[in-house]
Scaffold this motif. Structure first.
Motif, PDB file in Angstrom:
ATOM      1  N   ILE A  24       0.736  -1.210  -0.221  1.00 41.43           N
ATOM      2  CA  ILE A  24      -0.282  -0.182   0.301  1.00 41.43           C
ATOM      3  C   ILE A  24       0.894   1.397  -0.335  1.00 41.43           C
ATOM      4  N   ALA A  25       2.259   0.941   0.631  1.00 45.12           N
ATOM      5  CA  ALA A  25       2.800   2.540   0.651  1.00 45.12           C
ATOM      6  C   ALA A  25       3.975   3.139  -0.598  1.00 45.12           C
ATOM      7  N   TYR A  26       4.043   1.672  -1.233  1.00 44.73           N
ATOM      8  CA  TYR A  26       4.846   2.152  -1.912  1.00 44.73           C
ATOM      9  C   TYR A  26       3.951   2.444  -3.899  1.00 44.73           C
ATOM     10  N   HIS A  27       2.410   1.838  -3.956  1.00 52.36           N
ATOM     11  CA  HIS A  27       1.011   2.152  -4.933  1.00 52.36           C
ATOM     12  C   HIS A  27       0.583   3.832  -4.291  1.00 52.36           C
ATOM     13  N   LEU A  28       1.077   3.842  -3.274  1.00 55.92           N
ATOM     14  CA  LEU A  28       0.546   5.361  -2.379  1.00 55.92           C
ATOM     15  C   LEU A  28       1.817   6.721  -2.700  1.00 55.92           C
ATOM     16  N   MET A  29       3.181   6.360  -2.894  1.00 56.81           N
ATOM     17  CA  MET A  29       4.516   6.600  -3.452  1.00 56.81           C
ATOM     18  C   MET A  29       3.766   7.567  -4.435  1.00 56.81           C
ATOM     19  N   ALA A  30       3.492   7.470  -5.528  1.00 56.86           N
ATOM     20  CA  ALA A  30       3.188   7.929  -7.070  1.00 56.86           C
ATOM     21  C   ALA A  30       2.509   9.361  -6.914  1.00 56.86           C
ATOM     22  N   LYS A  31       1.723   9.246  -5.313  1.00 52.85           N
ATOM     23  CA  LYS A  31       0.498  10.554  -5.393  1.00 52.85           C
ATOM     24  C   LYS A  31       0.967  11.381  -4.284  1.00 52.85           C
ATOM     25  N   LEU A  32       2.446  10.680  -3.191  1.00 53.50           N
ATOM     26  CA  LEU A  32       3.060  12.213  -2.824  1.00 53.50           C
ATOM     27  C   LEU A  32       4.162  12.539  -3.237  1.00 53.50           C
ATOM     28  N   PRO A  33       4.429  13.833  -3.010  1.00 53.60           N
ATOM     29  CA  PRO A  33       5.884  14.446  -3.257  1.00 53.60           C
ATOM     30  C   PRO A  33       7.593  13.306  -3.253  1.00 53.60           C
ATOM     31  N   GLU A 206       7.311  -1.267  -9.818  1.00 49.35           N
ATOM     32  CA  GLU A 206       6.800  -2.400 -10.856  1.00 49.35           C
ATOM     33  C   GLU A 206       6.786  -2.342 -12.667  1.00 49.35           C
ATOM     34  N   ILE A 207       5.969  -1.218 -12.696  1.00 52.88           N
ATOM     35  CA  ILE A 207       6.236  -0.331 -13.096  1.00 52.88           C
ATOM     36  C   ILE A 207       7.050  -0.548 -14.823  1.00 52.88           C
ATOM     37  N   GLY A 208       8.391  -0.091 -14.127  1.00 47.30           N
ATOM     38  CA  GLY A 208       8.800   0.159 -14.333  1.00 47.30           C
ATOM     39  C   GLY A 208       9.869  -1.166 -14.951  1.00 47.30           C
ATOM     40  N   GLU A 209       9.750  -2.085 -14.308  1.00 47.14           N
ATOM     41  CA  GLU A 209      10.115  -2.974 -14.626  1.00 47.14           C
ATOM     42  C   GLU A 209       9.448  -3.768 -15.611  1.00 47.14           C
ATOM     43  N   VAL A 210       7.904  -3.575 -16.204  1.00 44.99           N
ATOM     44  CA  VAL A 210       7.287  -4.322 -17.236  1.00 44.99           C
ATOM     45  C   VAL A 210       7.570  -3.166 -18.691  1.00 44.99           C
ATOM     46  N   GLU A 215      12.827   3.839 -12.574  1.00 39.39           N
ATOM     47  CA  GLU A 215      11.818   3.992 -11.493  1.00 39.39           C
ATOM     48  C   GLU A 215      11.295   5.422 -11.134  1.00 39.39           C
ATOM     49  N   SER A 216      12.433   6.056 -11.617  1.00 39.30           N
ATOM     50  CA  SER A 216      12.622   7.339 -11.616  1.00 39.30           C
ATOM     51  C   SER A 216      11.524   8.198 -12.702  1.00 39.30           C
TER      52      SER A 216
END
Length: 254
Positions: A24-33, A206-210, A215-216
């Protein structure tokens, strides 16, 4: 999940559900600065998990996990609520990008490339991409969105109308059509990022791996996609008819 004495084995439950907190934390990170540390989010989430275990005494199956997810997310958000998620300076920078997107789309009849956007903003491509990465957490809509020259907010002007909260405004049939068309017109890689994140519930790593990128880089593509969509929404709000984009976004570099 119970001890020999018949009480809940809370330590075992924490171990079992700790991976859920991290996901949950890693998924939420995309919505955080970018200034937010994932370790802080995880720590708050673990507190939420403990709270869920203490409050939920029965079942501990799928129903418990559903309940725990709510408590974990709530604890993470509560831990962030006192901070400004995105500095005003970054919001101003992203509005500059949105304006450039709108101008170039009107001018060229297609989604602008990153190179074109960087040139329009008068900065090197690397600086533009850094701005996108720093703007992680930029959202599709805020209450203070669509401010005019007098700093009067569109949503504030309409909030007194019953039911006109941001979600209601976005779900308006015309606005929904604008958003659907905007998503369809995204460059292919940005559309893929949005689909994997919002539909497949994948995190940035995970998206970066796909996609075979860092990740950046995924973060940059996500921020740019949000800027493109916000540009479309702002155009609809301000009465600016969207252009007919050529190639439905597939011929423009992401």
């Amino acid at each position: 999940m119970y001890t020999a004495s018949g009480t809940l084995d809370k330590e075992q439950l924490v171990i079992q559900y700790a991976p859920l907190v991290k996901r949950i934390a890693y998924h939420l990170m995309a919505k955080l600065p970018a200034s937010v540390q994932v370790e802080d989010i995880i720590q708050n989430g673990m507190l939420g998990l403990l709270d869920a275990i203490n409050r939920y005494e029965e079942g501990l199956g799928a129903q418990f996990e559903t309940y725990a997810v709510q408590r974990i997310r709530g604890a993470m958000l509560d831990g962030l609520r006192e901070n400004d998620w995105l500095p005003r300076s970054l919001r101003r920078d992203m509005r500059r990008i949105e304006a450039a997107v709108h101008q170039l789309e009107q001018q060229n009849g297609r989604p602008p490339t990153e190179t074109e956007l960087a040139g329009s903003l008068g900065m090197p491509l690397a600086d533009y991409q850094h701005m996108l990465q720093e703007a992680r957490g930029y959202q599709l809509v805020y209450f203070e969105d669509f401010a005019g020259d007098g700093d009067e907010d569109y949503l504030e002007r309409h909030i007194t109308i019953e039911g006109n909260d941001p979600l209601t405004l976005l779900m308006d049939s015309n606005m929904r059509d604008v958003l659907i068309q905007g998503i369809d017109d995204l460059p292919e890689r940005e559309k893929t990022v949005m689909g994997l994140y919002y539909e497949q519930d994948m995190n940035l790593r995970e998206i970066g791996e796909v996609l075979g990128v860092s990740e950046s880089r995924v973060c940059q593509l996500h921020s740019q996609a949000i800027a493109r969509l916000r540009s479309r929404i702002a155009g609809a709000v301000n009465g600016t008819a969207p252009v007919k984009v050529k190639g439905r976004g597939r011929r423009a570099a992401g």
